[in-house]
Structure formats: structure tokens, C-alpha cells
Scaffold this motif. Structure first.
Motif, short mmCIF file in Angstrom:
data_model
loop_
_atom_site.label_atom_id
_atom_site.label_comp_id
_atom_site.label_asym_id
_atom_site.label_seq_id
_atom_site.Cartn_x
_atom_site.Cartn_y
_atom_site.Cartn_z
N VAL A 1 128.80 -30.46 11.69
CA VAL A 1 128.11 -30.77 10.45
C VAL A 1 128.93 -31.83 9.73
N ILE A 2 128.29 -32.96 9.40
CA ILE A 2 129.03 -34.04 8.73
C ILE A 2 129.02 -33.91 7.22
N GLU A 3 127.98 -33.30 6.66
CA GLU A 3 127.90 -33.13 5.20
C GLU A 3 127.26 -31.80 4.87
N VAL A 4 127.84 -31.12 3.88
CA VAL A 4 127.20 -29.97 3.26
C VAL A 4 127.25 -30.23 1.76
N ASN A 5 126.11 -30.56 1.19
CA ASN A 5 126.03 -30.88 -0.24
C ASN A 5 125.52 -29.66 -0.99
N ILE A 6 126.27 -29.24 -1.99
CA ILE A 6 125.90 -28.09 -2.79
C ILE A 6 125.35 -28.61 -4.12
N HIS A 7 124.12 -28.24 -4.44
CA HIS A 7 123.47 -28.64 -5.68
C HIS A 7 123.26 -27.39 -6.53
N ILE A 8 123.90 -27.36 -7.69
CA ILE A 8 123.71 -26.24 -8.61
C ILE A 8 122.50 -26.59 -9.47
N VAL A 9 121.42 -25.83 -9.33
CA VAL A 9 120.18 -26.14 -10.03
C VAL A 9 119.95 -25.24 -11.24
N GLY A 10 120.83 -24.27 -11.43
CA GLY A 10 120.66 -23.40 -12.59
C GLY A 10 121.78 -22.38 -12.68
N VAL B 1 117.33 -24.67 0.98
CA VAL B 1 118.10 -25.38 2.00
C VAL B 1 117.27 -26.51 2.60
N LYS B 2 117.91 -27.65 2.77
CA LYS B 2 117.27 -28.78 3.44
C LYS B 2 118.24 -29.27 4.51
N ILE C 1 124.64 -33.64 11.47
CA ILE C 1 123.80 -32.78 10.63
C ILE C 1 124.22 -32.93 9.17
N VAL C 2 123.21 -33.11 8.29
CA VAL C 2 123.43 -33.16 6.85
C VAL C 2 122.65 -32.01 6.24
N ILE C 3 123.34 -31.17 5.47
CA ILE C 3 122.71 -29.99 4.88
C ILE C 3 122.83 -30.08 3.37
N ASP C 4 121.71 -29.87 2.68
CA ASP C 4 121.69 -29.78 1.22
C ASP C 4 121.32 -28.35 0.87
N VAL C 5 122.14 -27.72 0.03
CA VAL C 5 121.90 -26.34 -0.40
C VAL C 5 121.69 -26.36 -1.91
N TYR C 6 120.56 -25.82 -2.34
CA TYR C 6 120.22 -25.76 -3.76
C TYR C 6 120.36 -24.30 -4.18
N CYS C 7 121.25 -24.04 -5.13
CA CYS C 7 121.50 -22.64 -5.49
C CYS C 7 121.68 -22.46 -6.99
N TYR C 8 121.48 -21.22 -7.38
CA TYR C 8 121.73 -20.79 -8.75
C TYR C 8 123.04 -20.01 -8.73
N ILE C 9 123.81 -20.13 -9.79
CA ILE C 9 125.07 -19.40 -9.86
C ILE C 9 125.05 -18.43 -11.03
N GLN C 10 125.90 -17.45 -10.94
CA GLN C 10 126.07 -16.49 -12.03
C GLN C 10 126.99 -17.13 -13.06
N PHE C 11 126.68 -16.96 -14.33
CA PHE C 11 127.52 -17.49 -15.40
C PHE C 11 128.94 -16.97 -15.23
#
Length: 94
Positions: free
Chosen positions: A69-78, A23-24, A32-42
Motif C-alpha cells: 500500500v503506497i498511501e493510506v489517507n485518513i479523513h476525519i469527517v466529524g 473507505v475508498k 494501492i491508495v486507500i482513503d478512509v473517512y471516519c468519525y472520531i470520539q471527542f
């Protein structure tokens, strides 16, 4: 989530960004701008999962702090795949 003091300092000094922490949060003049980096299940539905995460984060931050919160960005990293059981050569029936 992982991270250390060393990783944090390297990022602040312009080094490579380590997304394994998860989380950033940036507090800007606009909000507030939030970036969430997560892994997902296939097999997970990415748009549905991302929307649920965004809604949950927005609601929690608003309830806890009263801040919008103005932005919540979800980044799938794996993608995690199910582990398959391994069978040793000795266990095989021949």
C-alpha cells in the motif's frame, strides 16, 4: 458505513461524493491508495489514531494480499460527542 447502488452510480457519473461509506480504494500503477473517512470520539488524539489506522490497514492488506500500500489517507469527517442524559420536565424536583 452506509451506501447504496444509487450513491455509487451517482459518484461514478460525476455527482457528489458520499463519504459516509467509509473507505475508498484505488488501484493505480504505482500501487494501492486507500482513503478512509471516519468519525472520531471527542477527546481522541487524532495523530495517534490516524497512525494506528494507517499501520493496521497497511499490515492487513500486505498479509492478506501480498500487495504494498503506497498511501493510506485518513479523513476525519466529524466528531462524536458523548450523549448527555435528558431529563424531562416531569422528572425535575422543585
Amino acid at each position: 458505513m452506509q451506501g447504496s447502488f444509487t450513491n455509487e452510480m451517482r459518484e461514478r457519473l460525476g455527482g457528489a461524493v458520499n463519504h459516509s461509506k467509509g473507505v475508498k480504494i484505488d488501484l493505480t500503477e504505482a500501487g494501492i491508495v486507500i482513503d478512509v473517512y471516519c468519525y472520531i470520539q471527542f477527546g481522541a488524539t487524532i495523530p495517534l489514531l490516524a497512525q494506528n489506522i494507517q499501520d493496521s490497514i497497511r499490515e492487513t492488506i500486505l498479509n492478506m494480499t501480498g500487495l504494498e500500500v503506497i498511501e493510506v489517507n485518513i479523513h476525519i469527517v466529524g466528531v462524536h460527542f458523548e450523549r448527555q442524559e435528558t431529563v424531562s420536565f416531569d422528572e425535575l424536583e422543585i
